[in-house]
Design a protein around this motif. Structure first.
Motif, PDB file in Angstrom:
ATOM      1  N   LEU A 138       0.839  -1.202   0.000  1.00 55.55           N
ATOM      2  CA  LEU A 138       0.000   0.000   0.000  1.00 55.55           C
ATOM      3  C   LEU A 138       0.868   1.245   0.000  1.00 55.55           C
ATOM      4  CD1 LEU A 138      -2.636   1.607   0.357  1.00 55.55           C
ATOM      5  CD2 LEU A 138      -2.396   1.258   2.824  1.00 55.55           C
ATOM      6  N   ARG A 139       1.861   1.289   0.877  1.00 52.96           N
ATOM      7  CA  ARG A 139       2.734   2.458   0.957  1.00 52.96           C
ATOM      8  C   ARG A 139       3.457   2.676  -0.368  1.00 52.96           C
ATOM      9  NH1 ARG A 139       4.953   1.039   5.277  1.00 52.96           N
ATOM     10  NH2 ARG A 139       6.956   0.236   4.573  1.00 52.96           N
ATOM     11  N   ARG A 140       3.910   1.576  -0.970  1.00 49.56           N
ATOM     12  CA  ARG A 140       4.642   1.694  -2.238  1.00 49.56           C
ATOM     13  C   ARG A 140       3.739   2.254  -3.339  1.00 49.56           C
ATOM     14  NH1 ARG A 140       5.946  -3.110  -2.432  1.00 49.56           N
ATOM     15  NH2 ARG A 140       7.915  -2.897  -1.311  1.00 49.56           N
ATOM     16  N   GLU A 141       2.495   1.762  -3.401  1.00 49.51           N
ATOM     17  CA  GLU A 141       1.598   2.260  -4.450  1.00 49.51           C
ATOM     18  C   GLU A 141       1.228   3.720  -4.211  1.00 49.51           C
ATOM     19  OE1 GLU A 141      -2.396   1.228  -7.025  1.00 49.51           O
ATOM     20  OE2 GLU A 141      -1.859  -0.059  -5.327  1.00 49.51           O
ATOM     21  N   LEU A 142       1.051   4.102  -2.969  1.00 51.58           N
ATOM     22  CA  LEU A 142       0.753   5.508  -2.687  1.00 51.58           C
ATOM     23  C   LEU A 142       1.892   6.410  -3.151  1.00 51.58           C
ATOM     24  CD1 LEU A 142      -0.838   5.256   0.875  1.00 51.58           C
ATOM     25  CD2 LEU A 142      -1.978   6.059  -1.200  1.00 51.58           C
ATOM     26  N   VAL A 143       3.123   5.990  -2.892  1.00 54.61           N
ATOM     27  CA  VAL A 143       4.272   6.784  -3.337  1.00 54.61           C
ATOM     28  C   VAL A 143       4.304   6.872  -4.850  1.00 54.61           C
ATOM     29  CG1 VAL A 143       6.795   6.876  -3.415  1.00 54.61           C
ATOM     30  CG2 VAL A 143       5.637   6.331  -1.272  1.00 54.61           C
ATOM     31  N   GLU A 144       4.078   5.742  -5.530  1.00 54.12           N
ATOM     32  CA  GLU A 144       4.107   5.736  -7.001  1.00 54.12           C
ATOM     33  C   GLU A 144       3.024   6.641  -7.579  1.00 54.12           C
ATOM     34  OE1 GLU A 144       6.424   4.511  -8.713  1.00 54.12           O
ATOM     35  OE2 GLU A 144       7.427   3.287  -7.183  1.00 54.12           O
ATOM     36  N   GLN A 145       1.811   6.532  -7.033  1.00 50.48           N
ATOM     37  CA  GLN A 145       0.710   7.336  -7.561  1.00 50.48           C
ATOM     38  C   GLN A 145       0.916   8.820  -7.271  1.00 50.48           C
ATOM     39  OE1 GLN A 145      -1.596   6.276  -9.557  1.00 50.48           O
ATOM     40  NE2 GLN A 145      -1.143   4.084  -9.359  1.00 50.48           N
ATOM     41  N   LEU A 146       1.379   9.137  -6.064  1.00 51.42           N
ATOM     42  CA  LEU A 146       1.582  10.543  -5.718  1.00 51.42           C
ATOM     43  C   LEU A 146       2.717  11.144  -6.557  1.00 51.42           C
ATOM     44  CD1 LEU A 146       0.359  12.620  -3.821  1.00 51.42           C
ATOM     45  CD2 LEU A 146       2.015  11.957  -2.077  1.00 51.42           C
ATOM     46  N   SER A 147       3.728  10.340  -6.875  1.00 54.21           N
ATOM     47  CA  SER A 147       4.824  10.814  -7.723  1.00 54.21           C
ATOM     48  C   SER A 147       4.336  11.157  -9.123  1.00 54.21           C
ATOM     49  CB  SER A 147       5.933   9.760  -7.800  1.00 54.21           C
ATOM     50  OG  SER A 147       6.494   9.510  -6.522  1.00 54.21           O
ATOM     51  N   ALA A 148       3.232  10.514  -9.519  1.00 55.80           N
ATOM     52  CA  ALA A 148       2.701  10.756 -10.865  1.00 55.80           C
ATOM     53  C   ALA A 148       1.711  11.912 -10.923  1.00 55.80           C
ATOM     54  CB  ALA A 148       2.021   9.475 -11.383  1.00 55.80           C
ATOM     55  N   VAL A 149       1.370  12.497  -9.784  1.00 61.47           N
ATOM     56  CA  VAL A 149       0.440  13.636  -9.784  1.00 61.47           C
ATOM     57  C   VAL A 149       1.124  14.820 -10.466  1.00 61.47           C
ATOM     58  CG1 VAL A 149      -0.765  15.304  -8.320  1.00 61.47           C
ATOM     59  CG2 VAL A 149      -0.780  12.869  -7.731  1.00 61.47           C
ATOM     60  N   PRO A 150       0.472  15.464 -11.422  1.00 66.13           N
ATOM     61  CA  PRO A 150       1.103  16.564 -12.166  1.00 66.13           C
ATOM     62  C   PRO A 150       1.579  17.687 -11.241  1.00 66.13           C
ATOM     63  CG  PRO A 150      -0.952  15.888 -13.215  1.00 66.13           C
ATOM     64  CD  PRO A 150      -0.877  15.165 -11.904  1.00 66.13           C
ATOM     65  N   GLY A 151       2.816  18.113 -11.467  1.00 61.84           N
ATOM     66  CA  GLY A 151       3.348  19.272 -10.764  1.00 61.84           C
ATOM     67  C   GLY A 151       4.148  18.972  -9.526  1.00 61.84           C
ATOM     68  N   LEU A 152       4.009  17.778  -8.950  1.00 61.35           N
ATOM     69  CA  LEU A 152       4.673  17.505  -7.681  1.00 61.35           C
ATOM     70  C   LEU A 152       6.171  17.254  -7.823  1.00 61.35           C
ATOM     71  CD1 LEU A 152       2.164  15.403  -5.557  1.00 61.35           C
ATOM     72  CD2 LEU A 152       2.701  17.828  -5.444  1.00 61.35           C
ATOM     73  N   ASP A 153       6.683  17.312  -9.041  1.00 59.69           N
ATOM     74  CA  ASP A 153       8.125  17.214  -9.226  1.00 59.69           C
ATOM     75  C   ASP A 153       8.816  18.550  -8.967  1.00 59.69           C
ATOM     76  OD1 ASP A 153       6.819  18.289 -11.419  1.00 59.69           O
ATOM     77  OD2 ASP A 153       8.346  17.623 -12.850  1.00 59.69           O
ATOM     78  N   VAL A 154       8.011  19.579  -8.684  1.00 54.17           N
ATOM     79  CA  VAL A 154       8.551  20.913  -8.396  1.00 54.17           C
ATOM     80  C   VAL A 154       8.478  21.147  -6.885  1.00 54.17           C
ATOM     81  CG1 VAL A 154       8.289  23.390  -8.802  1.00 54.17           C
ATOM     82  CG2 VAL A 154       7.779  21.748 -10.628  1.00 54.17           C
ATOM     83  N   PRO A 155       9.584  21.540  -6.234  1.00 55.92           N
ATOM     84  CA  PRO A 155       9.573  21.717  -4.775  1.00 55.92           C
ATOM     85  C   PRO A 155       8.477  22.649  -4.281  1.00 55.92           C
ATOM     86  CG  PRO A 155      11.824  21.779  -5.593  1.00 55.92           C
ATOM     87  CD  PRO A 155      10.937  21.759  -6.805  1.00 55.92           C
ATOM     88  N   GLY A 156       8.241  23.764  -4.994  1.00 53.02           N
ATOM     89  CA  GLY A 156       7.203  24.695  -4.559  1.00 53.02           C
ATOM     90  C   GLY A 156       5.823  24.079  -4.565  1.00 53.02           C
ATOM     91  N   SER A 207      14.425  16.080  -2.697  1.00 54.70           N
ATOM     92  CA  SER A 207      14.258  15.048  -3.725  1.00 54.70           C
ATOM     93  C   SER A 207      12.769  14.731  -3.842  1.00 54.70           C
ATOM     94  CB  SER A 207      15.029  13.785  -3.336  1.00 54.70           C
ATOM     95  OG  SER A 207      14.559  12.655  -4.031  1.00 54.70           O
ATOM     96  N   THR A 208      12.253  14.668  -5.076  1.00 51.98           N
ATOM     97  CA  THR A 208      10.824  14.458  -5.276  1.00 51.98           C
ATOM     98  C   THR A 208      10.345  13.188  -4.588  1.00 51.98           C
ATOM     99  OG1 THR A 208      10.895  15.594  -7.404  1.00 51.98           O
ATOM    100  CG2 THR A 208       9.007  14.139  -7.004  1.00 51.98           C
ATOM    101  N   ARG A 209      11.015  12.086  -4.836  1.00 47.91           N
ATOM    102  CA  ARG A 209      10.528  10.821  -4.289  1.00 47.91           C
ATOM    103  C   ARG A 209      10.653  10.771  -2.764  1.00 47.91           C
ATOM    104  NH1 ARG A 209       8.985   6.139  -6.491  1.00 47.91           N
ATOM    105  NH2 ARG A 209       9.046   4.275  -5.183  1.00 47.91           N
ATOM    106  N   LEU A 210      11.762  11.272  -2.233  1.00 46.63           N
ATOM    107  CA  LEU A 210      11.919  11.243  -0.780  1.00 46.63           C
ATOM    108  C   LEU A 210      10.917  12.158  -0.093  1.00 46.63           C
ATOM    109  CD1 LEU A 210      15.806  11.163  -0.345  1.00 46.63           C
ATOM    110  CD2 LEU A 210      14.181   9.268  -0.221  1.00 46.63           C
ATOM    111  N   ASP A 211      10.665  13.333  -0.680  1.00 48.67           N
ATOM    112  CA  ASP A 211       9.658  14.226  -0.095  1.00 48.67           C
ATOM    113  C   ASP A 211       8.280  13.578  -0.122  1.00 48.67           C
ATOM    114  OD1 ASP A 211      11.584  16.077   0.364  1.00 48.67           O
ATOM    115  OD2 ASP A 211      10.934  17.511  -1.171  1.00 48.67           O
ATOM    116  N   ILE A 212       7.962  12.910  -1.214  1.00 48.31           N
ATOM    117  CA  ILE A 212       6.656  12.257  -1.326  1.00 48.31           C
ATOM    118  C   ILE A 212       6.552  11.093  -0.349  1.00 48.31           C
ATOM    119  CG2 ILE A 212       5.306  10.769  -2.885  1.00 48.31           C
ATOM    120  CD1 ILE A 212       5.968  12.773  -5.109  1.00 48.31           C
ATOM    121  N   LEU A 213       7.648  10.370  -0.160  1.00 46.83           N
ATOM    122  CA  LEU A 213       7.642   9.284   0.823  1.00 46.83           C
ATOM    123  C   LEU A 213       7.364   9.837   2.225  1.00 46.83           C
ATOM    124  CD1 LEU A 213       8.075   6.359   1.662  1.00 46.83           C
ATOM    125  CD2 LEU A 213      10.533   6.797   1.720  1.00 46.83           C
TER     126      LEU A 213
END
Length: 514
Positions: free
Chosen positions: A18-36, A60-66
């Motif tokens: 579950l945690r892994r899929e949440l990270v993957e899906q949230l990483s794919a949300v448009p715009g979240l690759d930008v720190p702001g 880091s995008t992935r670490l912040d999302i985690l």
């Protein structure tokens, strides 16, 4: 049967999938690759979940999302709030829709080959009662009720999830079901809340009915009595505990371990990472730990305490005057009550029964009964002084006439005697020749309930720091050392991971002393 959980972790335990899929899906949300944009999402989440506002940023995008996912999963209804916030942040996107599905998915049922311990109707009745309660520390109550069962690595997000997890567990050796014990813990925690008295009564009635049907009423009564006694104990404050042990590999370095108690209540500290330091590096290391702890205490009113668990040869070090943060002129003792604790006694379990006895005297007494050191005074009789201290458990504190370490050979026998006798409180002036004023100020300090002494000590030290320049360095508060040692709040030096038997294990026994 007795033993552990009957099935593997599921949604309620935040399984890794579950945690892994949440990270993957949230990483794919448009715009979240930008720190702001991540900062904006965190800000929006913090309006619903204040704890998320202090989430650690890594750049880091992935670490912040985690970190965002972990923080949401720690909170009751956190996953649901994440999904609702994302529906405003990026409505209609495929990743947001999937996260909404994950948030709405029920916890999986027990494995098909596992028979439910209680009928579904009875389980639903108890869970409905628990769903009324959202203000308690669900993970802490789960830990208290599990008593050695393997638990998920991340906190559950509510009492309902804690109940679901324990509903899949076998009975304890005494025959009681873990869900029964959880409900007793919740009921006890609700006793002080007028708004939840009805719920507490309904939960106890549910337990009474189940226990009577299973012939376990005496076992339930025993657990209930034990929890009632424990609830009467003084709760632990929010605190940071720092421990130093001399390294066996390098006598000039120390292993610095630490634990953080995030909120007042039952003693459930979280252990941080250890590090090797020299004594010169201790101030900076402690400052970093204090700043990090403050981020976790943010948003919670209260008065945290700092405690230093030290080997005997460091007990005369003025740890309370260390500084932290960017303001390097502000000592720790101006913000926090700072006390010392004995590493050697924490190890010496043969003295713990006497320690517990004296601590109970401390809690029960309306005054602080002190045994004054007579060393250096006319008529001093060391044997009589020690014998009186050991024989009279009403003596809950000692005031030393000199520092426990003095001169090349040291002079520590009065404090050692007090520690072995279980005395939880000791005060002394760190100067080699304490002034006469120390006795007068110490007497005033020791008036009143001993449990309130750390706050009185903080006030005295504040007086020293704010005194006129000519008086500042000679003020008793500038040199006062206070050992205030609660046997119910152990941090274990053994190196074994995880809390057990009321202690928070961690650190490592590299200290060469006994």
């Amino acid at each position: 049967m007795t033993g552990g959980l009957l099935s593997d972790e599921g949604h309620g335990a935040h399984a890794p999938d579950l945690r892994r899929e949440l990270v993957e899906q949230l990483s794919a949300v448009p715009g979240l690759d930008v720190p702001g944009s991540r900062d904006l999402l965190i800000s929006m989440l913090a309006e619903r979940l204040p704890e998320v506002g202090d989430v650690r940023r890594h750049g880091s995008t992935r670490l912040d999302i985690l970190e965002i996912v972990r923080s949401c999963l720690r909170e009751p209804h956190g996953l649901r709030e994440l999904a609702d916030t994302l529906s405003l942040y990026a409505p209609g996107s495929a990743p947001v829709r999937r996260i909404g599905e994950l948030a709405a998915a029920p916890a999986p049922s027990p494995a098909p080959d596992v028979l439910p311990v209680l009928p579904d109707t009875e389980l639903r009745e108890a869970r409905a009662l628990l769903d009324r309660v959202r203000h308690l520390d669900a993970h802490g109550l789960l830990y208290a009720a599990a008593e050695g069962l393997a638990l998920p690595p991340l906190p559950v997000t509510g009492l309902g999830e804690a109940f679901d997890l324990l509903a899949r567990a076998n009975a304890r050796p005494d025959g009681l079901l873990p869900v029964t014990v959880l409900i007793e813990h919740v009921s006890t925690a609700l006793d002080d809340s007028e708004a939840h008295r009805t719920t507490a009564g309904a939960l106890r009635a549910w337990n009474d009915t189940r226990a009577a049907a299973l012939g376990l009423a005496p076992q339930l009564a025993a657990v209930r009595a034990e929890l009632t006694r424990a609830a009467a104990a003084h709760p632990s404050p929010a605190c940071l505990v720092v421990q130093l042990c001399r390294s066996g590999m390098d006598p000039d370095r120390y292993l610095l371990s630490h634990w953080r108690q995030i909120r007042p209540g039952p003693w459930r500290p979280e252990r941080g990472e250890d590090r090797l330091v020299t004594l010169d590096e201790v101030p900076a290391a402690v400052g970093e730990l204090v700043d990090r702890a403050e981020k976790e205490w943010a948003g919670r009113p209260g008065r945290p305490v700092l405690e230093f668990v030290l080997p005997f040869h460091l007990l005369n070090q003025p740890m309370e005057w260390l500084t932290s943060g960017s303001d390097l002129t502000t000592a720790l003792c101006l913000t926090y009550p700072v006390v010392l604790r004995s590493l050697e006694r924490m190890r010496a379990t043969e003295h713990h029964r006497k320690w517990h006895n004296r601590w109970q005297q401390l809690l029960d007494s309306s005054e602080t009964v002190c045994h004054w050191d007579t060393a250096g005074r006319r008529g001093h009789d060391a044997v009589r002084w020690s014998s009186t201290l050991v024989a009279d458990e009403r003596l809950i504190s000692v005031a030393l006439g000199a520092p426990p370490l003095r001169g090349p050979a040291g002079d520590r026998s009065p404090l050692e005697t007090a520690l072995r006798a279980g005395v939880p409180l000791a005060v002394w002036d760190r100067r080699p020749e304490p002034p006469a004023e120390f006795r007068r100020r110490a007497k005033r300090l020791l008036k009143g309930r001993a449990i309130e002494l750390p706050q009185r000590v903080k006030q005295l030290r504040s007086e020293a720091a704010t005194a006129a320049a000519a008086q500042r360095d000679v003020h008793v508060g500038r040199h006062l050392a206070v050992l205030f040692d609660d046997p119910n709040r152990l941090v274990d030096w053994s190196g074994s991971p995880g809390p057990a038997d009321g202690s928070a294990r961690g650190g490592h026994d590299d200290e060469g002393e006994t």
